[in-house]
Scaffold this active site. Structure first.
Site, PDB file in Angstrom:
ATOM      1  N   LYS A  87       0.924  -1.102   0.103  1.00 35.33           N
ATOM      2  CA  LYS A  87      -0.053  -0.111  -0.027  1.00 35.33           C
ATOM      3  C   LYS A  87       0.915   1.258   0.128  1.00 35.33           C
ATOM      4  CE  LYS A  87      -4.431   1.238   2.172  1.00 35.33           C
ATOM      5  NZ  LYS A  87      -5.111   0.882   3.507  1.00 35.33           N
TER       6      LYS A  87
HETATM    7  C1  E4P Z   1      -8.322   2.279   3.415  1.00 35.11           C
HETATM    8  O1  E4P Z   1      -7.659   1.345   2.920  1.00 35.11           O
HETATM    9  C2  E4P Z   1      -8.160   2.831   4.963  1.00 35.11           C
HETATM   10  O2  E4P Z   1      -7.421   1.801   5.651  1.00 35.11           O
HETATM   11  C3  E4P Z   1      -9.585   3.068   5.226  1.00 35.11           C
HETATM   12  O3  E4P Z   1     -10.581   2.673   4.489  1.00 35.11           O
HETATM   13  C4  E4P Z   1      -9.793   4.521   6.351  1.00 35.11           C
HETATM   14  O4  E4P Z   1     -11.097   4.305   6.404  1.00 35.11           O
HETATM   15  P1  E4P Z   1     -11.390   5.554   7.610  1.00 35.11           P
HETATM   16  O5  E4P Z   1     -11.770   6.811   6.915  1.00 35.11           O
HETATM   17  O6  E4P Z   1     -12.696   5.005   8.371  1.00 35.11           O
HETATM   18  O7  E4P Z   1     -10.454   5.730   8.595  1.00 35.11           O
END
Ligand code: E4P
Length: 218
Positions: A87
């Protein structure tokens, strides 16, 4: 649409996996910290543990923000397990890293996508997945689902193979709307996934069926 769970909590991952609907996992540094997973060796072991539960893509985020560091960390993460997806944040250095990993056949998830232009760049750089954050856009009075729709149109126009991974999903209707739009994947918390199963008429109907069965079988 593939279902990923957005957590580093092993019990939640096991629970979603046991439902038989789980296709993968996304994590981020905040989710790891929430589970108290700190220090390089613990973090790497935690990714191995997640990979041992779910047979599907597991996103593991790099911490470095410059190209060389991202490559070093990403290669270490990718070597952990065949299902690891590196990522990478949507920054210029990240775009270069996406191209590097794409050329090497290592899967990537470009995170922190908040605009169609960013999604276009990530696809051009060969990202496997991109993560537009639906909930965080909604939080600032911007239509997160409209972004998913816009990216779907752009990717379809040019037959980009990059998968739209709708992230920051917060509730069951986000999931349903993402499915209507044609997101390839959604990642959300366990409670949003389980909420899809709930309907008051299902509960009332089941109660009635069981009560009628009891009456007839006394
Ligand atoms: C994406 O991969 C992130 O981990 C995630 O979806 C962020 O979500 P949030 O806005 O609820 O923290």
């Amino acid at each position: 649409m593939k279902f990923f769970i957005d957590t580093a909590n092993l019990n939640e991952i096991k629970e979603a996996n046991a439902m038989g609907i789980l296709d993968g996992v996304t994590t981020n540094p905040s989710l790891m910290a929430k589970e108290g997973i700190t220090g390089p060796s613990n973090i790497l072991q935690h990714y191995r543990d997640i990979c041992s539960i779910v047979d599907g893509p597991v996103s593991a985020e790099v911490i470095a923000t410059e190209y060389e560091g991202m490559i070093r960390e990403g290669e270490e993460l990718a070597a952990l397990h065949k299902n690891i997806v590196v990522k990478i944040p949507m920054i210029i250095e990240g775009i270069k890293a996406l191209r590097y990993f794409s050329n090497k056949g290592i899967k990537t998830n470009c995170t922190l996508i908040f605009s169609a232009g960013q999604a276009l760049l990530a696809a051009k750089a060969g990202a496997t997945f991109i993560s537009p954050f639906v909930g965080r856009l909604d939080d600032i009075s911007t239509d997160g689902l409209a972004l998913i729709e816009q990216i779907r149109t752009i990717y379809d126009n040019y037959a980009f193979e990059t998968e739209i991974l709708a992230a920051s999903v917060r509730h069951p209707m986000h999931i349903v709307h993402c499915a209507e739009i044609g997101a390839d994947v959604m990642t959300g918390p366990l409670n949003a996934i389980k909420a899809l199963a709930k309907h008051p008429l299902t509960d009332i109907g089941l109660q009635q069926f069981l009560a009628d069965f009891d009456k007839g079988n006394k």
